[in-house]
Design a protein around this motif. Structure first.
Motif, PDB file in Angstrom:
ATOM      1  N   PHE A 250       0.836  -1.184   0.000  1.00  0.00           N
ATOM      2  CA  PHE A 250       0.000   0.000   0.000  1.00  0.00           C
ATOM      3  C   PHE A 250       0.880   1.245   0.000  1.00  0.00           C
ATOM      4  CE2 PHE A 250      -4.079  -1.973   0.881  1.00  0.00           C
ATOM      5  CZ  PHE A 250      -3.692  -3.195   1.384  1.00  0.00           C
TER       6      PHE A 250
ATOM      7  N   GLN B  49       0.667   5.359   1.040  1.00  0.00           N
ATOM      8  CA  GLN B  49      -0.104   6.400   1.702  1.00  0.00           C
ATOM      9  C   GLN B  49       0.622   7.729   1.504  1.00  0.00           C
ATOM     10  OE1 GLN B  49      -0.757   6.169   6.004  1.00  0.00           O
ATOM     11  NE2 GLN B  49      -2.780   7.072   5.729  1.00  0.00           N
TER      12      GLN B  49
ATOM     13  N   GLN C   4      -3.414  11.595   2.849  1.00  0.00           N
ATOM     14  CA  GLN C   4      -4.370  10.751   2.132  1.00  0.00           C
ATOM     15  C   GLN C   4      -4.566   9.415   2.833  1.00  0.00           C
ATOM     16  OE1 GLN C   4      -3.589  10.349  -2.064  1.00  0.00           O
ATOM     17  NE2 GLN C   4      -3.258  12.545  -2.371  1.00  0.00           N
ATOM     18  N   SER C   5      -5.606   8.713   2.436  1.00  0.00           N
ATOM     19  CA  SER C   5      -5.839   7.365   2.947  1.00  0.00           C
ATOM     20  C   SER C   5      -4.958   6.377   2.173  1.00  0.00           C
ATOM     21  CB  SER C   5      -7.316   7.001   2.818  1.00  0.00           C
ATOM     22  OG  SER C   5      -7.752   7.154   1.491  1.00  0.00           O
ATOM     23  N   PRO C   6      -4.752   5.194   2.726  1.00  0.00           N
ATOM     24  CA  PRO C   6      -3.933   4.201   2.023  1.00  0.00           C
ATOM     25  C   PRO C   6      -4.567   3.810   0.693  1.00  0.00           C
ATOM     26  CG  PRO C   6      -4.173   3.625   4.331  1.00  0.00           C
ATOM     27  CD  PRO C   6      -5.138   4.735   4.070  1.00  0.00           C
TER      28      PRO C   6
ATOM     29  N   ARG D  60      -4.077   0.712  -2.286  1.00  0.00           N
ATOM     30  CA  ARG D  60      -3.383  -0.533  -2.606  1.00  0.00           C
ATOM     31  C   ARG D  60      -2.687  -0.411  -3.965  1.00  0.00           C
ATOM     32  NH1 ARG D  60      -6.298  -6.360  -3.055  1.00  0.00           N
ATOM     33  NH2 ARG D  60      -6.495  -5.650  -5.219  1.00  0.00           N
TER      34      ARG D  60
ATOM     35  N   TYR E  56      -1.073  -6.541  -5.251  1.00  0.00           N
ATOM     36  CA  TYR E  56      -1.684  -7.654  -4.535  1.00  0.00           C
ATOM     37  C   TYR E  56      -1.069  -8.966  -5.007  1.00  0.00           C
ATOM     38  CZ  TYR E  56      -4.566  -8.224  -8.750  1.00  0.00           C
ATOM     39  OH  TYR E  56      -4.992  -8.413 -10.037  1.00  0.00           O
TER      40      TYR E  56
ATOM     41  N   TYR F  64       3.424   0.487   2.982  1.00  0.00           N
ATOM     42  CA  TYR F  64       3.179  -0.599   3.924  1.00  0.00           C
ATOM     43  C   TYR F  64       3.016  -1.922   3.179  1.00  0.00           C
ATOM     44  CZ  TYR F  64       1.809   3.131   7.198  1.00  0.00           C
ATOM     45  OH  TYR F  64       1.781   4.257   7.995  1.00  0.00           O
TER      46      TYR F  64
ATOM     47  N   MET G 151       1.432  -5.802   3.703  1.00  0.00           N
ATOM     48  CA  MET G 151       0.355  -6.395   4.484  1.00  0.00           C
ATOM     49  C   MET G 151       0.178  -7.845   4.060  1.00  0.00           C
ATOM     50  SD  MET G 151      -3.700  -6.057   4.273  1.00  0.00           S
ATOM     51  CE  MET G 151      -3.756  -7.676   3.555  1.00  0.00           C
TER      52      MET G 151
ATOM     53  N   GLY H 299      -2.202 -11.146   3.830  1.00  0.00           N
ATOM     54  CA  GLY H 299      -3.611 -11.542   3.833  1.00  0.00           C
ATOM     55  C   GLY H 299      -3.754 -13.049   3.741  1.00  0.00           C
TER      56      GLY H 299
ATOM     57  N   TRP I   2      -5.343 -10.275   9.289  1.00  0.00           N
ATOM     58  CA  TRP I   2      -4.363  -9.640   8.418  1.00  0.00           C
ATOM     59  C   TRP I   2      -3.521  -8.644   9.226  1.00  0.00           C
ATOM     60  CZ3 TRP I   2      -6.078 -13.382   6.104  1.00  0.00           C
ATOM     61  CH2 TRP I   2      -7.352 -13.510   5.532  1.00  0.00           C
TER      62      TRP I   2
ATOM     63  N   PHE J 173      -0.104  -5.659   9.163  1.00  0.00           N
ATOM     64  CA  PHE J 173       0.673  -4.715   8.371  1.00  0.00           C
ATOM     65  C   PHE J 173       2.109  -4.612   8.878  1.00  0.00           C
ATOM     66  CE2 PHE J 173      -2.750  -2.704   5.992  1.00  0.00           C
ATOM     67  CZ  PHE J 173      -3.862  -2.913   6.795  1.00  0.00           C
TER      68      PHE J 173
ATOM     69  N   GLN K  10       5.432  -1.992   9.560  1.00  0.00           N
ATOM     70  CA  GLN K  10       5.478  -0.710  10.289  1.00  0.00           C
ATOM     71  C   GLN K  10       5.443   0.496   9.359  1.00  0.00           C
ATOM     72  OE1 GLN K  10       8.036  -2.937   9.796  1.00  0.00           O
ATOM     73  NE2 GLN K  10       9.488  -2.678  11.496  1.00  0.00           N
TER      74      GLN K  10
END
Lengths: 112, 124
Positions: free
Chosen positions: A41, A43, A47-49, A51, A54, A92, A94, A96, A101, A103, A105
């Motif tokens: 991800f 960020q 702003q918001s994260p 993706r 994947y 980040y 992550m 899954g 799930w 993340f 640091q």
């Protein structure tokens, strides 16, 4: 819980130069279906994260091809082939694969 | 357009309560689990809670278990987070995120969509 460890935590880069972020998991991220559910991800400041990647290496729609993901098992890497000003932010990883799930640091990418 | 829009964040005193909402659009809401993820200012991302598509299963991080309740209203395409007994350490930006098709089952779609976040500040 699966622990995700990123390095470095801070990454000053020169515009136009490559950048690489490492992510290691405390357990293998290979799922029972044979896939590896490791996401990346971005960020940007304020702003918001979002993706980017994947299943280790698949870019989400609209993600520039200068971003690439690789790795297997417990070791993964996000690479930016040529850093642009809009790439500044925190990245980040992550996992899954193992509920719940978790993340990493975060790695702060800034321009030198 | 696929979208998540959070609301309900506010300044609240320690011990107080707050309910967050997340309105979804652009996808079949009931087909997906949903999660809340929070971020203390300047810090990393922490998964808080998740709920299955039909709402029958819920999970919580240990840090909020017994104080927070996640729920959803599929007729309104809305996710909720009821936060009780709030503490200073709950101060954070709270994001809702589209989850997997089957809660706890690995899925390439997990966290592909995030809201813009709503800020919760717990302070006297």
């Amino acid at each position: 819980d699966v622990v995700m460890t990123q390095s470095p935590l801070s990454l000053p880069v020169t515009l136009g130069q490559p950048a690489s972020i490492s992510c290691r998991s405390s357990q293998s991220l290979v799922y029972s279906d044979g896939n590896t559910y490791l996401n990346w991800f971005q960020q940007r400041p304020g702003q918001s994260p979002r993706r980017l990647i994947y299943k280790v290496s698949n870019r989400d729609s609209g993600v520039p091809d200068r971003f690439s993901g690789s790795g297997s098992g417990t070791d993964f890497t996000l690479k930016i082939s040529r850093v642009e000003a809009e790439d500044v932010g925190v990245y980040y990883c992550m996992q899954g694969t193992h509920w719940h799930w978790t993340f990493g640091q975060g790695t702060k990418v800034e321009i030198k | 357009e696929v979208q998540l829009l959070e609301s309900g964040g506010d300044l609240v005193q320690p011990g107080g309560s707050l309910r967050l909402s997340c309105a979804a659009s652009g996808f079949t809401f009931s087909n997906y689990a949903m999660s809340w993820v929070r971020q203390v200012p300047g810090k990393g991302l922490e998964w808080v809670s998740a709920i299955s598509g039909r709402g029958g299963s819920t999970y919580y991080a240990d840090s909020v278990k017994g104080r927070f309740t996640i729920s959803r209203d599929n007729s309104k395409n809305t996710l909720y987070l009821q936060m009780n007994s709030l503490r200073a350490e709950d101060t954070a930006m709270y994001y809702c995120a589209k989850g997997e098709r089957y809660l706890t089952i690995a899925d390439p779609e997990v966290f592909d969509i995030w809201g813009q976040g709503t800020m919760v500040t717990v302070s006297s």
